[in-house]
Design an enzyme around this catalytic site. Sequence first.
Site, mmCIF file in Angstrom:
data_model
loop_
_atom_site.group_PDB
_atom_site.id
_atom_site.type_symbol
_atom_site.label_atom_id
_atom_site.label_comp_id
_atom_site.label_asym_id
_atom_site.label_seq_id
_atom_site.Cartn_x
_atom_site.Cartn_y
_atom_site.Cartn_z
ATOM 1 N N LYS A 1 25.569 60.675 -33.559
ATOM 2 C CA LYS A 1 24.245 61.207 -33.917
ATOM 3 C C LYS A 1 23.485 61.703 -32.681
ATOM 4 C CE LYS A 1 24.360 60.688 -38.411
ATOM 5 N NZ LYS A 1 24.232 61.831 -39.327
ATOM 6 N N TYR B 1 28.501 55.492 -34.491
ATOM 7 C CA TYR B 1 27.491 56.288 -35.222
ATOM 8 C C TYR B 1 26.402 56.788 -34.273
ATOM 9 C CZ TYR B 1 24.220 57.188 -39.157
ATOM 10 O OH TYR B 1 23.346 57.741 -40.074
ATOM 11 N N GLY C 1 27.586 62.462 -43.693
ATOM 12 C CA GLY C 1 27.726 61.419 -42.672
ATOM 13 C C GLY C 1 28.246 60.128 -43.274
ATOM 14 N N THR D 1 29.189 55.738 -42.257
ATOM 15 C CA THR D 1 29.084 54.631 -41.300
ATOM 16 C C THR D 1 30.360 53.796 -41.350
ATOM 17 O OG1 THR D 1 28.002 53.260 -42.995
ATOM 18 C CG2 THR D 1 26.561 54.362 -41.402
ATOM 19 N N ILE E 1 16.332 55.144 -44.809
ATOM 20 C CA ILE E 1 15.962 55.743 -46.093
ATOM 21 C C ILE E 1 16.673 54.951 -47.200
ATOM 22 C CG2 ILE E 1 15.922 57.905 -47.416
ATOM 23 C CD1 ILE E 1 14.430 58.100 -44.693
ATOM 24 N N ASP F 1 30.256 50.472 -39.515
ATOM 25 C CA ASP F 1 29.569 49.593 -38.569
ATOM 26 C C ASP F 1 30.422 48.392 -38.176
ATOM 27 O OD1 ASP F 1 27.464 51.309 -39.064
ATOM 28 O OD2 ASP F 1 26.154 49.820 -39.992
ATOM 29 N N PRO G 1 16.273 61.112 -39.593
ATOM 30 C CA PRO G 1 15.733 60.160 -40.565
ATOM 31 C C PRO G 1 15.767 58.747 -39.998
ATOM 32 C CG PRO G 1 17.509 61.494 -41.523
ATOM 33 C CD PRO G 1 17.550 61.683 -40.033
ATOM 34 N N ARG H 1 24.927 63.635 -53.173
ATOM 35 C CA ARG H 1 24.460 62.241 -53.272
ATOM 36 C C ARG H 1 23.432 61.960 -52.172
ATOM 37 N NH1 ARG H 1 28.146 57.768 -52.800
ATOM 38 N NH2 ARG H 1 29.399 58.941 -51.304
ATOM 39 N N GLY H 2 22.653 60.927 -52.346
ATOM 40 C CA GLY H 2 21.759 60.419 -51.303
ATOM 41 C C GLY H 2 20.782 61.462 -50.791
ATOM 42 N N ILE H 3 20.579 61.475 -49.486
ATOM 43 C CA ILE H 3 19.645 62.423 -48.882
ATOM 44 C C ILE H 3 20.089 63.856 -49.193
ATOM 45 C CG2 ILE H 3 18.806 63.337 -46.673
ATOM 46 C CD1 ILE H 3 18.931 60.468 -45.548
HETATM 47 N N1 CAA Z 1 20.734 42.571 -32.313
HETATM 48 C C1 CAA Z 1 21.311 41.508 -31.725
HETATM 49 N N2 CAA Z 1 22.227 40.730 -32.313
HETATM 50 C C2 CAA Z 1 22.585 41.065 -33.552
HETATM 51 C C3 CAA Z 1 22.026 42.151 -34.241
HETATM 52 C C4 CAA Z 1 21.055 42.907 -33.575
HETATM 53 N N3 CAA Z 1 20.478 43.963 -34.152
HETATM 54 N N4 CAA Z 1 22.587 42.227 -35.462
HETATM 55 C C5 CAA Z 1 23.455 41.217 -35.536
HETATM 56 N N5 CAA Z 1 23.450 40.503 -34.393
HETATM 57 C C6 CAA Z 1 24.243 39.337 -34.057
HETATM 58 C C7 CAA Z 1 24.246 38.314 -35.180
HETATM 59 O O1 CAA Z 1 23.131 37.490 -35.088
HETATM 60 C C8 CAA Z 1 25.548 37.609 -34.916
HETATM 61 O O2 CAA Z 1 25.367 36.730 -33.834
HETATM 62 P P1 CAA Z 1 26.033 35.271 -33.815
HETATM 63 O O3 CAA Z 1 27.510 35.502 -33.847
HETATM 64 O O4 CAA Z 1 25.562 34.650 -32.537
HETATM 65 O O5 CAA Z 1 25.505 34.579 -35.040
HETATM 66 C C9 CAA Z 1 26.427 38.766 -34.462
HETATM 67 O O6 CAA Z 1 25.584 39.747 -33.914
HETATM 68 C C10 CAA Z 1 27.125 39.452 -35.617
HETATM 69 O O7 CAA Z 1 28.220 38.760 -35.843
HETATM 70 P P2 CAA Z 1 28.986 38.928 -37.217
HETATM 71 O O8 CAA Z 1 30.319 38.297 -37.040
HETATM 72 O O9 CAA Z 1 28.128 38.492 -38.362
HETATM 73 O O10 CAA Z 1 29.134 40.492 -37.307
HETATM 74 P P3 CAA Z 1 29.911 41.292 -38.378
HETATM 75 O O11 CAA Z 1 31.207 41.715 -37.808
HETATM 76 O O12 CAA Z 1 29.927 40.584 -39.693
HETATM 77 O O13 CAA Z 1 28.972 42.568 -38.469
HETATM 78 C C11 CAA Z 1 26.995 43.789 -38.921
HETATM 79 C C12 CAA Z 1 27.729 42.490 -39.117
HETATM 80 C C13 CAA Z 1 27.907 44.982 -39.201
HETATM 81 C C14 CAA Z 1 26.533 43.878 -37.492
HETATM 82 C C15 CAA Z 1 25.809 43.731 -39.902
HETATM 83 O O14 CAA Z 1 24.892 42.825 -39.406
HETATM 84 C C16 CAA Z 1 25.112 45.057 -40.105
HETATM 85 O O15 CAA Z 1 25.501 45.832 -40.966
HETATM 86 N N6 CAA Z 1 24.049 45.302 -39.354
HETATM 87 C C17 CAA Z 1 23.209 46.493 -39.559
HETATM 88 C C18 CAA Z 1 23.671 47.646 -38.735
HETATM 89 C C19 CAA Z 1 22.814 48.831 -39.084
HETATM 90 O O16 CAA Z 1 21.598 48.832 -38.931
HETATM 91 N N7 CAA Z 1 23.426 49.877 -39.600
HETATM 92 C C20 CAA Z 1 22.679 51.009 -40.035
HETATM 93 C C21 CAA Z 1 23.236 51.450 -41.338
HETATM 94 S S1 CAA Z 1 22.200 52.649 -42.131
HETATM 95 C C22 CAA Z 1 22.397 54.028 -41.245
HETATM 96 O O17 CAA Z 1 23.157 54.117 -40.335
HETATM 97 C C23 CAA Z 1 21.542 55.193 -41.638
HETATM 98 C C24 CAA Z 1 20.680 55.629 -40.539
HETATM 99 O O18 CAA Z 1 20.939 56.684 -39.963
HETATM 100 C C25 CAA Z 1 19.485 54.868 -40.200
#
Ligand code: CAA
Length: 240
Positions: free
Chosen positions: A151, A147, A84, A86, A180, A88, A177, A12-14
């Site tokens: 990584k 993660y 891999g 996640t 993606i 998060d 990566p 699946r995926g990548i």
């Molecule tokens: N920087 C600073 N603050 C951030 C932030 C960031 N990047 N992202 C979220 N926040 C803050 C929000 O604004 C929120 O603040 P407030 O409470 O003041 O409003 C707080 O952090 C998050 O609170 P939540 O209660 O909403 O958090 P949650 O428990 O629901 O979690 C999350 C949400 C998991 C963080 C979600 O925002 C998320 O999935 N973020 C993306 C994380 C990410 O990029 N993962 C990569 C996945 S893909 C991958 O991993 C493949 C790869 O190799 C690239």
Amino acid sequence: MSRVALVTGGSRGIGAAISMALKEAGYTVAANYAGNDEAAAKFTAETGIKTYKWSVADYDACAAGIAQVEADLGPVDVLVNNAGITRDAPFHKMTREQWDQVIGTNLNGIFNMTHPLWNGMRDRKFGRIINISSINGQKGQFAQANYSAAKAGDIGFTKALAQEGARAGITVNAICPGYIATEMVMAVPEKVRESIIATIPVGRLGDVTDIARCVVFLAADSAGFITGATITANGGQYMT
Ligand code: CAA
């Protein structure tokens, strides 16, 4: 005889794109997967690539799975550690289980897969180990302490093992990566995803083939002078 490549998380995926690109390049490919039988069966039906089920987080299962692949296809020349997951969560909400699961698959998994293959590659004086790390192992990512740690660990593992493999004809490299267009990235809340895309200079998510082409490049017999390297393919989002 074509070389044998084993791709973890390869249905699946990548990973699926990597399996297909290696097959296209003339390798005999085995694709490992952990859980999704339906996707694996569909993948095999569509591509003719054999799939094998085990969890890379389980050392004994890796050793047994590799033995089965080698009995079916011959010694593994190319290992792509792609599997891999996640889990998060901001650190104040992250559970011990979320930590252990991600370290178990994304970091311990590459030990569990590489270790049983290492002596055979040393004996045959040839090997290609390609570890799929991540941009988030390089720069860190909010809500990914687990993660990002795993990584980043994959990159350290790559650099250490590259030194050990060099005299034995084994190269060990990492690919990082960026974001993606896979199920994993699509699982990120849409608003957050859009804000991430806004930070990618090329202005889009990457395609799985953007990573697969890097793997084919590193897997080649002619790539023997490239070892301990980290190739980034992230649309310019993070430049090292
Ligand atoms: N920087 C600073 N603050 C951030 C932030 C960031 N990047 N992202 C979220 N926040 C803050 C929000 O604004 C929120 O603040 P407030 O409470 O003041 O409003 C707080 O952090 C998050 O609170 P939540 O209660 O909403 O958090 P949650 O428990 O629901 O979690 C999350 C949400 C998991 C963080 C979600 O925002 C998320 O999935 N973020 C993306 C994380 C990410 O990029 N993962 C990569 C996945 S893909 C991958 O991993 C493949 C790869 O190799 C690239």
